[in-house]
Design a protein around this motif. Sequence first.
Motif: not given
Length: 261
Positions: A33-34, A36-38, A41
């Motif tokens: 998740v981290e 993917t979010w990075e 963003s």
Amino acid sequence: SGPHTAEIFRDVLRYACLLFATPVLVLLGGPLVESTWEALSLRRLTTDVLLLLGVVAAFAYSLAALWLDTADVYFEVCCMILVAVTLGKWLEGTAKQKATKAIRSLRELIPKTVRVMQPDGSESDRPTDQVVIGDRLRILPGERIPLDGIVACTRCDIDQQLITGESLPVTKSRGEVVYAGSLNLSRELCLTAHSTANEGTIARLMQAVEEATSSPCRSTRLADRLAAWFVPIIFAAALTAFCCHFGSGLEDALMAAVSVV
């Protein structure tokens, strides 16, 4: 009756799959998740987006199927994806850790101080990082050569396996180059430094290893560029599969799209 017992056993196994899959999702899904979010963003589409979408879709579909008791569950798909991704990242981290250890080992090979010969014949100990090009150094047998230099004595035997991989000693004569990290084997060696501590062979080796571990390689950069096209194509294919199977029902359409992803 037999069918009723089989139905109960089936329900127990379905809930057991949820029970065992949930810790895997919680423990191993966080890093995905981290990442993917990075990526999102930074407005980048990577394969992590597809992986996370596949995990979420399979888990959500299985959870709904379990709650409504309407279809099969696919909790093992979530576990398989997360374990595979985590294994890959663990292998990558292990490789970087070994590279870091190799850098530390290379740095420890370089002597902290060297003997610098003065024009009047005396000598003094000086930190290796303070040696300048042109200084004359004295290296005793069994000591590592701290800097790249030019042999100023008649001849000596040098073990430069660390640099070239050659296990046999090499005889160096006056005027020939010896490399930092090599081992003086035969006799007292006098050499003229022609590199500083930050420019020698060992320093370049350490810099190369650090760059290799801190920046993505060419194949990784190529994969990232391809992912920018690959991910939208997969989304389009999944949407096409969903539309083509929608006539057979929402369940079949959703499973077709998840299978593509």
